[in-house]
Design a protein around this motif. Structure first.
Motif, mmCIF file in Angstrom:
data_model
loop_
_atom_site.group_PDB
_atom_site.id
_atom_site.type_symbol
_atom_site.label_atom_id
_atom_site.label_comp_id
_atom_site.label_asym_id
_atom_site.label_seq_id
_atom_site.Cartn_x
_atom_site.Cartn_y
_atom_site.Cartn_z
ATOM 1 N N ASN A 29 52.798 16.811 95.645
ATOM 2 C CA ASN A 29 53.598 16.319 96.765
ATOM 3 C C ASN A 29 54.930 15.755 96.276
ATOM 4 O O ASN A 29 56.000 16.075 96.819
ATOM 5 N N GLU A 30 54.881 14.940 95.225
ATOM 6 C CA GLU A 30 56.115 14.353 94.689
ATOM 7 C C GLU A 30 57.025 15.429 94.100
ATOM 8 O O GLU A 30 58.259 15.323 94.155
ATOM 9 N N PHE A 31 56.438 16.480 93.537
ATOM 10 C CA PHE A 31 57.225 17.587 93.000
ATOM 11 C C PHE A 31 58.079 18.229 94.091
ATOM 12 O O PHE A 31 59.262 18.535 93.869
ATOM 13 N N HIS A 32 57.519 18.381 95.279
ATOM 14 C CA HIS A 32 58.286 18.983 96.370
ATOM 15 C C HIS A 32 59.332 18.020 96.915
ATOM 16 O O HIS A 32 60.399 18.449 97.372
ATOM 17 N N HIS A 33 59.040 16.727 96.867
ATOM 18 C CA HIS A 33 60.095 15.767 97.197
ATOM 19 C C HIS A 33 61.276 15.952 96.252
ATOM 20 O O HIS A 33 62.440 15.913 96.665
ATOM 21 N N LEU A 34 60.971 16.146 94.967
ATOM 22 C CA LEU A 34 62.023 16.330 93.968
ATOM 23 C C LEU A 34 62.818 17.602 94.239
ATOM 24 O O LEU A 34 64.056 17.606 94.139
ATOM 25 N N LEU A 35 62.134 18.687 94.589
ATOM 26 C CA LEU A 35 62.832 19.933 94.903
ATOM 27 C C LEU A 35 63.791 19.746 96.081
ATOM 28 O O LEU A 35 64.902 20.296 96.088
ATOM 29 N N ILE A 36 63.367 18.972 97.065
ATOM 30 C CA ILE A 36 64.212 18.706 98.228
ATOM 31 C C ILE A 36 65.468 17.960 97.811
ATOM 32 O O ILE A 36 66.582 18.294 98.231
ATOM 33 N N MET A 37 65.317 16.934 96.962
ATOM 34 C CA MET A 37 66.479 16.152 96.526
ATOM 35 C C MET A 37 67.422 16.989 95.657
ATOM 36 O O MET A 37 68.640 16.825 95.720
ATOM 37 N N GLU A 38 66.859 17.898 94.878
ATOM 38 C CA GLU A 38 67.709 18.783 94.089
ATOM 39 C C GLU A 38 68.498 19.718 94.999
ATOM 40 O O GLU A 38 69.696 19.966 94.764
ATOM 41 N N GLU A 39 67.864 20.232 96.038
ATOM 42 C CA GLU A 39 68.566 21.116 96.971
ATOM 43 C C GLU A 39 69.660 20.370 97.732
ATOM 44 O O GLU A 39 70.673 20.965 98.112
ATOM 45 N N LEU A 40 69.476 19.070 97.929
ATOM 46 C CA LEU A 40 70.487 18.253 98.606
ATOM 47 C C LEU A 40 71.607 17.807 97.662
ATOM 48 O O LEU A 40 72.528 17.114 98.085
ATOM 49 N N GLY A 41 71.512 18.193 96.388
ATOM 50 C CA GLY A 41 72.579 17.889 95.432
ATOM 51 C C GLY A 41 72.390 16.602 94.660
ATOM 52 O O GLY A 41 73.325 16.143 93.995
ATOM 53 N N GLY A 42 71.202 16.030 94.718
ATOM 54 C CA GLY A 42 70.977 14.771 94.030
ATOM 55 C C GLY A 42 71.064 14.861 92.518
ATOM 56 O O GLY A 42 71.291 13.852 91.848
ATOM 57 N N ASN A 43 70.886 16.055 91.968
ATOM 58 C CA ASN A 43 70.923 16.241 90.516
ATOM 59 C C ASN A 43 72.202 16.918 90.048
ATOM 60 O O ASN A 43 72.242 17.505 88.959
ATOM 61 N N SER A 44 73.257 16.850 90.831
ATOM 62 C CA SER A 44 74.488 17.594 90.515
ATOM 63 C C SER A 44 75.216 17.058 89.287
ATOM 64 O O SER A 44 75.916 17.814 88.612
ATOM 65 N N LEU A 45 75.070 15.777 88.978
ATOM 66 C CA LEU A 45 75.744 15.182 87.827
ATOM 67 C C LEU A 45 74.788 15.072 86.644
ATOM 68 O O LEU A 45 73.648 14.629 86.805
ATOM 69 N N TRP A 46 75.278 15.444 85.463
ATOM 70 C CA TRP A 46 74.410 15.424 84.289
ATOM 71 C C TRP A 46 73.948 14.011 83.956
ATOM 72 O O TRP A 46 72.820 13.816 83.461
ATOM 73 N N VAL A 47 74.757 13.014 84.255
ATOM 74 C CA VAL A 47 74.380 11.640 83.930
ATOM 75 C C VAL A 47 73.158 11.211 84.743
ATOM 76 O O VAL A 47 72.292 10.474 84.230
ATOM 77 N N ASP A 48 73.059 11.683 85.971
ATOM 78 C CA ASP A 48 71.897 11.358 86.793
ATOM 79 C C ASP A 48 70.648 12.073 86.266
ATOM 80 O O ASP A 48 69.553 11.487 86.242
ATOM 81 N N ARG A 49 70.816 13.321 85.864
ATOM 82 C CA ARG A 49 69.689 14.054 85.299
ATOM 83 C C ARG A 49 69.211 13.402 84.007
ATOM 84 O O ARG A 49 68.004 13.258 83.780
ATOM 85 N N PHE A 50 70.166 12.989 83.169
ATOM 86 C CA PHE A 50 69.810 12.343 81.901
ATOM 87 C C PHE A 50 69.084 11.026 82.146
ATOM 88 O O PHE A 50 68.045 10.756 81.530
#
Length: 258
Positions: free
Chosen positions: A114-135
């Motif tokens: 369930n949490e994995f799909h929450h993460l996919l949703i946030m990635e599709e919304l651009g939440g991981n667009s910056l490398w600093v946030d991913r790091f």
């Protein structure tokens, strides 16, 4: 889309504080969560957990004050960690022949999925667009995993309570976001990841991004209830194997903001 009554019932499932129990266990449970002699240990565990959670919240508030989707990406990356940390320890116990019941593994896998799909949703919304946030998210998740494994081996009760603290914060964060941005979210389409997960699984129906976040928020409430149930039963048995154990837990309440 959920009815108002269903939403109110979900909100009533998440608590503001974390009381421990010294009374008899619910019907069907094997033993009480704690005895009177253990109460000081529970208080210490919960105090440490609340301190750690509040410290992380302060950091996230400072870093992501006006960047909601990036904050949600970090939050969901971290929120997945406890469940596969629990599974890792339980698999080790099973391998060594110390424990051979799969119901906890099944519950925690479902939560991780369930949490994995929450993460996919946030990635599709651009939440991981910056490398600093991913790091930051993955760096924190790496250390959080080993911390959770050690905590779970030392005290499953403490580990479940810590995860409950994290889920309560997640619920509160999404709830505030929904209330502040309701009209804006209702004008935006639902991400494809959300449609594929919720609609294809026949769990919920929704039309827009607002409905997506309502479902994510309510998912966090369910995780909170499950973590509380794991503490209550005090053994390695799925809370779902006890009839109505989650439905009857009404001690979780987050009051409305003034």
């Amino acid at each position: 889309m959920k009815t108002q009554r269903e939403k109110e019932q979900t909100e009533a499932a998440v608590e503001e504080s974390f009381p421990f129990r010294e009374t008899a266990p619910p019907e069907g449970a094997d033993e009480p969560l704690v005895t009177a002699e253990e109460s000081w240990v529970v208080k210490l565990e919960q105090s440490v957990n609340i301190f750690l959670t509040e410290s992380v919240i302060m950091i996230l508030d400072g870093l992501y004050r006006d960047r909601n989707y990036a904050r949600f990406f970090v939050l969901e990356t971290i929120a997945r960690v406890p469940y596969f940390a629990f599974i890792s320890v339980l698999h080790m116990y099973e391998t060594f022949g110390w424990w051979r019941r799969a119901d906890y593994i099944k519950v925690h896998f479902a939560e991780s999925w369930n949490e994995f799909h929450h993460l996919l949703i946030m990635e599709e919304l651009g939440g991981n667009s910056l490398w600093v946030d991913r790091f930051l998210a993955r760096f924190a998740a790496f250390f959080y995993y080993f911390m959770t494994v050690a905590m779970y081996m030392l005290s499953p009760r403490m580990a479940y309570h810590f995860s409950e603290c994290v889920e309560r914060h997640a619920y509160s964060t999404y709830d505030k976001f929904i209330k502040l941005h309701e009209e804006e979210l209702k004008k935006l389409p639902a991400p494809e990841a959300a449609i594929n997960y919720y609609l294809n699984e026949d769990l919920y129906l929704f039309d827009n991004l607002y409905d997506v976040f309502v479902n994510i928020r309510d998912d966090e409430a369910e995780h909170c209830k499950t973590m509380k149930a794991c503490q209550t039963h005090g053994n390695l048995r799925s809370p779902h194997s006890m009839q109505n154990c989650l439905e009857t837990d009404n001690e979780c309440v987050i009051p409305e903001d003034d």
